[in-house]
Design a protein around this motif. Structure first.
Motif, PDB file in Angstrom:
ATOM      1  N   LEU A   1      34.425  48.661  30.679  1.00  0.00           N
ATOM      2  CA  LEU A   1      34.478  48.077  29.335  1.00  0.00           C
ATOM      3  C   LEU A   1      33.629  48.882  28.352  1.00  0.00           C
ATOM      4  CD1 LEU A   1      34.368  44.245  30.102  1.00  0.00           C
ATOM      5  CD2 LEU A   1      36.257  45.512  29.040  1.00  0.00           C
ATOM      6  N   LYS A   2      32.535  49.443  28.858  1.00  0.00           N
ATOM      7  CA  LYS A   2      31.659  50.268  28.017  1.00  0.00           C
ATOM      8  C   LYS A   2      32.155  51.705  27.921  1.00  0.00           C
ATOM      9  CE  LYS A   2      27.845  47.999  30.109  1.00  0.00           C
ATOM     10  NZ  LYS A   2      26.676  48.226  30.914  1.00  0.00           N
ATOM     11  N   ALA A   3      32.867  52.166  28.953  1.00  0.00           N
ATOM     12  CA  ALA A   3      33.200  53.587  29.052  1.00  0.00           C
ATOM     13  C   ALA A   3      34.552  53.973  28.460  1.00  0.00           C
ATOM     14  CB  ALA A   3      33.160  54.012  30.525  1.00  0.00           C
TER      15      ALA A   3
ATOM     16  N   VAL B   1      40.416  45.746  27.731  1.00  0.00           N
ATOM     17  CA  VAL B   1      40.337  44.684  28.746  1.00  0.00           C
ATOM     18  C   VAL B   1      41.380  44.920  29.837  1.00  0.00           C
ATOM     19  CG1 VAL B   1      40.664  42.210  29.154  1.00  0.00           C
ATOM     20  CG2 VAL B   1      39.318  42.982  27.190  1.00  0.00           C
ATOM     21  N   LEU B   2      42.607  45.228  29.432  1.00  0.00           N
ATOM     22  CA  LEU B   2      43.675  45.478  30.401  1.00  0.00           C
ATOM     23  C   LEU B   2      43.374  46.707  31.253  1.00  0.00           C
ATOM     24  CD1 LEU B   2      46.510  44.941  31.581  1.00  0.00           C
ATOM     25  CD2 LEU B   2      47.411  46.392  29.744  1.00  0.00           C
ATOM     26  N   TYR B   3      43.045  47.809  30.621  1.00  0.00           N
ATOM     27  CA  TYR B   3      42.793  49.053  31.349  1.00  0.00           C
ATOM     28  C   TYR B   3      41.592  48.941  32.273  1.00  0.00           C
ATOM     29  CZ  TYR B   3      46.024  51.212  27.991  1.00  0.00           C
ATOM     30  OH  TYR B   3      47.117  51.529  27.217  1.00  0.00           O
ATOM     31  N   SER B   4      40.551  48.260  31.821  1.00  0.00           N
ATOM     32  CA  SER B   4      39.368  48.126  32.693  1.00  0.00           C
ATOM     33  C   SER B   4      39.715  47.358  33.956  1.00  0.00           C
ATOM     34  CB  SER B   4      38.201  47.473  31.949  1.00  0.00           C
ATOM     35  OG  SER B   4      38.486  46.125  31.634  1.00  0.00           O
ATOM     36  N   ALA B   5      40.546  46.325  33.834  1.00  0.00           N
ATOM     37  CA  ALA B   5      40.952  45.552  35.017  1.00  0.00           C
ATOM     38  C   ALA B   5      41.824  46.392  35.952  1.00  0.00           C
ATOM     39  CB  ALA B   5      41.707  44.294  34.594  1.00  0.00           C
ATOM     40  N   LEU B   6      42.779  47.120  35.374  1.00  0.00           N
ATOM     41  CA  LEU B   6      43.679  47.946  36.201  1.00  0.00           C
ATOM     42  C   LEU B   6      42.934  49.089  36.894  1.00  0.00           C
ATOM     43  CD1 LEU B   6      46.752  48.178  33.802  1.00  0.00           C
ATOM     44  CD2 LEU B   6      46.587  46.846  35.911  1.00  0.00           C
ATOM     45  N   ILE B   7      42.100  49.776  36.144  1.00  0.00           N
ATOM     46  CA  ILE B   7      41.370  50.911  36.714  1.00  0.00           C
ATOM     47  C   ILE B   7      40.353  50.435  37.750  1.00  0.00           C
ATOM     48  CG2 ILE B   7      39.800  52.825  36.187  1.00  0.00           C
ATOM     49  CD1 ILE B   7      41.239  52.934  33.401  1.00  0.00           C
TER      50      ILE B   7
END
Length: 185
Positions: free
Chosen positions: A130-132, A143-149
């Protein structure tokens, strides 16, 4: 009795309970471990156990604790970066995290602890990501990408930790980093 002495005693007692728990997990299934077993192993009474933990589940949660966060900080040196090196280090951090538990893999340990480890690892990965993630992403995308990654990083480390791949962790980490970053080009 001084506060410093009391704190030292509480720290030693808590460590004795943790040591007793680890010893017992190596001997019997989690479901069979009782508070009396833990108190006896730590050479304290049941009331002392309850002064530190509400139940054996809270003790387990405490034991798992911040090891995922610590593994990430150790690997990334506290720097938040969304690049090949940063993603590589996240994968390696989760591999390190899965090497931490020093207990035999009894049936109840696998069914109880592994999901808890997974939840902690993914939660810490999401917080880092979320920070990166790049600032050109919208809030919803972040939010979506952080969960997927986070799921991808976790799964790759989990595959390595469980021996489901012949690749070494460094190779996996590099491949995942390239795969993740390719999606952001």
């Amino acid at each position: 009795m001084g506060t410093k002495v009391r704190n030292l005693r509480m720290t030693r007692t808590k460590q004795s309970l943790i040591d007793a728990f680890i010893k017992l997990v190596n001997e019997k299934d989690f479901e069979q471990i009782t508070i009396a077993d833990l108190a006896e192993g730590a050479q304290v009474n049941r009331a002392t156990f309850y002064a530190h933990f509400n139940d054996k589940y809270e003790l387990l949660d405490y034991l798992v604790g911040d090891t995922a966060s610590t593994a990430i900080v150790n690997r990334t040196k506290g720097e938040v970066e969304f690049n090949e090196e940063g993603i590589t280090q996240l994968v390696l951090a989760i591999c390190d995290f899965y090497q931490q538990p020093d207990v035999d893999c009894r049936r109840s340990y696998i069914t109880l602890v592994v999901p808890q480890l997974k939840d902690k690892a993914i939660s810490e990965l999401k917080a880092y990501l979320l920070k990166a993630l790049p600032s050109h992403c919208s809030a919803d995308e972040i939010v979506l990408y952080s969960a997927l990654i986070a799921q991808m990083i976790h799964e790759s480390a989990s595959q390595w930790a469980s021996g489901n791949t012949a690749l070494d962790k460094e190779d996996i980490a590099k491949k995942v980093a390239l795969l993740v970053l390719h999606g952001f080009q």
